[in-house]
Design a protein around this motif. Structure first.
Motif, PDB file in Angstrom:
ATOM      1  N   HIS A  89      -1.214  -0.602  12.807  1.00 55.92           N
ATOM      2  CA  HIS A  89      -2.295  -0.151  11.936  1.00 55.92           C
ATOM      3  C   HIS A  89      -3.171  -1.363  11.649  1.00 55.92           C
ATOM      4  CE1 HIS A  89      -0.409   3.777  11.207  1.00 55.92           C
ATOM      5  NE2 HIS A  89       0.743   3.121  11.119  1.00 55.92           N
ATOM      6  N   GLU A  91      -6.097  -1.675  10.516  1.00 48.27           N
ATOM      7  CA  GLU A  91      -6.862  -1.671   9.276  1.00 48.27           C
ATOM      8  C   GLU A  91      -6.036  -2.127   8.077  1.00 48.27           C
ATOM      9  OE1 GLU A  91      -8.924   1.939   8.356  1.00 48.27           O
ATOM     10  OE2 GLU A  91      -9.314   2.401  10.449  1.00 48.27           O
ATOM     11  N   SER A  92      -4.728  -2.071   8.179  1.00 47.03           N
ATOM     12  CA  SER A  92      -3.858  -2.303   7.030  1.00 47.03           C
ATOM     13  C   SER A  92      -3.394  -3.748   6.951  1.00 47.03           C
ATOM     14  CB  SER A  92      -2.629  -1.391   7.111  1.00 47.03           C
ATOM     15  OG  SER A  92      -3.019  -0.034   7.124  1.00 47.03           O
ATOM     16  N   THR A  93      -3.379  -4.270   5.743  1.00 42.34           N
ATOM     17  CA  THR A  93      -2.836  -5.592   5.472  1.00 42.34           C
ATOM     18  C   THR A  93      -1.871  -5.445   4.306  1.00 42.34           C
ATOM     19  OG1 THR A  93      -4.872  -6.667   6.202  1.00 42.34           O
ATOM     20  CG2 THR A  93      -3.382  -7.971   4.837  1.00 42.34           C
ATOM     21  N   SER A  98      -2.112  -2.816  -2.464  1.00 41.83           N
ATOM     22  CA  SER A  98      -2.561  -1.881  -1.435  1.00 41.83           C
ATOM     23  C   SER A  98      -3.117  -0.585  -2.015  1.00 41.83           C
ATOM     24  CB  SER A  98      -1.420  -1.566  -0.473  1.00 41.83           C
ATOM     25  OG  SER A  98      -1.063  -2.706   0.260  1.00 41.83           O
ATOM     26  N   ALA A 114      -9.744  -5.809   9.643  1.00 41.17           N
ATOM     27  CA  ALA A 114      -9.154  -5.270  10.867  1.00 41.17           C
ATOM     28  C   ALA A 114      -9.450  -6.168  12.058  1.00 41.17           C
ATOM     29  CB  ALA A 114      -9.672  -3.855  11.116  1.00 41.17           C
ATOM     30  N   ASN A 117      -7.139  -9.050  11.943  1.00 42.03           N
ATOM     31  CA  ASN A 117      -5.793  -8.623  12.338  1.00 42.03           C
ATOM     32  C   ASN A 117      -5.697  -8.445  13.848  1.00 42.03           C
ATOM     33  OD1 ASN A 117      -4.988  -8.573   9.638  1.00 42.03           O
ATOM     34  ND2 ASN A 117      -5.455  -6.404   9.399  1.00 42.03           N
ATOM     35  N   ASP A 131      -3.164   2.062  18.109  1.00 40.55           N
ATOM     36  CA  ASP A 131      -3.367   2.121  16.662  1.00 40.55           C
ATOM     37  C   ASP A 131      -3.100   3.543  16.196  1.00 40.55           C
ATOM     38  OD1 ASP A 131      -4.844   2.537  14.084  1.00 40.55           O
ATOM     39  OD2 ASP A 131      -5.237   0.389  14.357  1.00 40.55           O
ATOM     40  N   GLY A 134      -5.872   5.310  10.985  1.00 45.27           N
ATOM     41  CA  GLY A 134      -6.652   4.564  10.008  1.00 45.27           C
ATOM     42  C   GLY A 134      -7.748   5.457   9.472  1.00 45.27           C
ATOM     43  N   ASN A 138     -10.694   1.953  12.973  1.00 53.70           N
ATOM     44  CA  ASN A 138      -9.894   1.579  14.140  1.00 53.70           C
ATOM     45  C   ASN A 138     -10.590   1.974  15.450  1.00 53.70           C
ATOM     46  OD1 ASN A 138      -9.514   4.294  13.496  1.00 53.70           O
ATOM     47  ND2 ASN A 138      -7.295   4.248  13.686  1.00 53.70           N
ATOM     48  N   GLY A 349       1.141  -3.944  10.029  1.00 50.45           N
ATOM     49  CA  GLY A 349       0.286  -3.495   8.939  1.00 50.45           C
ATOM     50  C   GLY A 349       1.150  -3.150   7.752  1.00 50.45           C
ATOM     51  N   HIS A 353       0.562  -8.873  10.383  1.00 54.56           N
ATOM     52  CA  HIS A 353       0.179  -8.858  11.787  1.00 54.56           C
ATOM     53  C   HIS A 353       0.466 -10.222  12.415  1.00 54.56           C
ATOM     54  CE1 HIS A 353      -1.908  -4.968  11.622  1.00 54.56           C
ATOM     55  NE2 HIS A 353      -2.244  -5.330  10.396  1.00 54.56           N
TER      56      HIS A 353
END
Length: 432
Positions: A89, A91-93, A98, A114, A117, A131, A134, A138, A349, A353
């Motif tokens: 993913h 887009e995710s951190t 979150s 993103a 990442n 992916d 998202g 993405n 994610g 990453h």
């Protein structure tokens, strides 16, 4: 003059920051080359690259044949195909914040994160990723990478993942009634076969390469149970059939056994996570040759975080993380012993990453050989994606996706955590 100089300066900065494209031919002198088909480690090999393709693999160290050609010395390295992660993913951190960031970040904020990442993932040796859901950023990132606007791995994008109302990808779970009313009906929510068909067509229209669904709850949502089935077999079959008509495969997030079995009987391409498969589910997956994308590192990560960092997750998530996350490795052992096909995936994610290769260590801890673990991220992953013509091996005609390591990963699987050279489509993004 000022108006003219700013674009010129921007162009110069871009050229300095961009990876250098190789000359007419590039000769990679490999101390050892891992043939993932045969499992043999071949000494003193030369890979010949022209533009984005491998045009030859030769025994010995071949000298450059023309003045524009280039030789790269990897004579003290182990070389293998670019790695493929079938569940990320971008887009995710991961962050304690979150849930709050879902209300505070703009799409542009998500896009910049993103892209960072993506570059981190590429430099870690993963030249292709799938992916698995998202916001649609993405898919835009996939396009930007393909056009050469930003560096990153080759991206196969699911766009927005499809969920039942109240299901794992229902972003309104846990919100107040007022907030739910303001959100309206998210386009990724579908109930009943007709809505499910429409949701697939919507993602196809928006440019997705595959469809991602959730047939059970999840760990990192606010539902009280991550294991219960959330789609009927009829609904999943409608998704699979519609996706097939549009030339798309279906990845299915599933933890609980009943949701897994419904999805497998309905014909999904892969079960991702598969945490709580029972014996019946394992036998069914082996019989139907449904791919299993285990994401062991995600389970380890969330369980460790819940145990070691009290308050990081809301209580309902922390409880599920400790329950589900600690069982995934045992399920993996049982499934692989029964002959279930495995393709590499991590759920990056959920954890940071660039750490994707830690998954190999967890796979070998659970009983898989280092060679077979590497095959899950090369041969097997390419087959899952339907990309065996271009990806998965170092062979003439394939894309020039190549990774070099210090050490021998067949003897020390952790060597995969330390790439010193990464090439994607004939361009080097890491060279140490």
């Amino acid at each position: 003059m000022m108006r003219k100089s700013i674009p010129a300066l921007a162009t110069a900065v871009f050229l300095l920051a961009a990876p250098a494209a190789f000359a007419q031919k590039t000769y990679l002198h490999c101390g050892h080359l891992l043939d993932v088909r045969s499992g043999k480690l071949l000494a003193q090999q030369t890979i010949v690259v022209e533009r984005d393709r491998i045009t030859g693999v030769q025994s010995g160290y071949t000298a450059a044949s023309g003045p524009q050609d280039k030789v790269i010395n990897l004579e003290n390295r182990t070389v293998l195909p670019g790695l493929i992660d079938c569940h990320v993913h971008l887009e995710s951190t991961p962050s304690r914040n979150s849930f709050r960031e879902g209300f505070t970040l703009n799409p542009a904020d998500v896009a910049f994160r993103a892209q960072g990442n993506a570059l981190t993932t590429l430099r870690a040796g993963f030249t292709t990723v799938r992916d698995c859901g998202g916001s649609g950023v993405n898919t835009s990132l996939r396009n930007a990478v393909a056009q050469g606007l930003v560096p990153g791995p080759r991206i196969v994008s699911a766009g927005m993942a499809i969920s039942a109302t109240g299901g794992h990808m229902d972003e309104t779970d846990g919100l107040s009634e007022d907030q739910i009313a303001k959100a309206g009906h998210p386009i990724n929510l579908a109930n009943g076969p007709d809505q499910c068909r429409q949701a697939v067509r919507e993602q196809f229209k928006r440019g997705a390469d595959l469809i991602k669904i959730a047939s059970t709850g999840g760990v990192l949502d606010l539902s009280k149970d991550g294991t219960g089935a959330q789609y009927s077999e009829e609904e999943i079959k409608a998704i699979v059939e519609t996706a097939k008509d549009l030339g798309m495969r279906v990845a299915c997030h599933a933890h609980g056994a009943e949701g897994i079995k419904r999805a497998v009987r309905a014909g999904v391409t892969s079960i991702d996570h598969g945490s709580l498969m029972d014996d019946e589910a394992i036998k069914l997956m082996a019989k139907t040759r449904t791919w299993y994308v285990p994401t062991l590192i995600a389970g380890k990560s969330v369980a460790d975080t819940a145990r070691l960092r009290p308050g990081y997750f809301p209580p309902v998530i922390a409880r599920k993380a400790l329950d589900v996350g600690t069982k995934m490795q045992g399920t993996f052992t049982r499934a692989t012993k029964a002959g279930v096909r495995v393709a590499f995936g991590t759920d990056a994610g959920v954890f940071r990453h660039g750490q994707n290769a830690r998954e190999f260590g967890y796979m070998t801890e659970a009983g898989m050989s280092p060679l077979d673990a590497i095959r899950t991220a090369t041969l097997n992953a390419a087959e899952l994606l339907g990309e065996t013509t271009d990806l998965g091996t170092i062979e003439t005609g394939k894309m020039a996706d190549i990774v070099a390591l210090d050490g021998d990963p067949l003897q020390d699987i952790s060597a995969l955590m330390r790439p010193t050279f990464v090439m994607k489509a004939g361009v080097a993004y890491r060279q140490e």
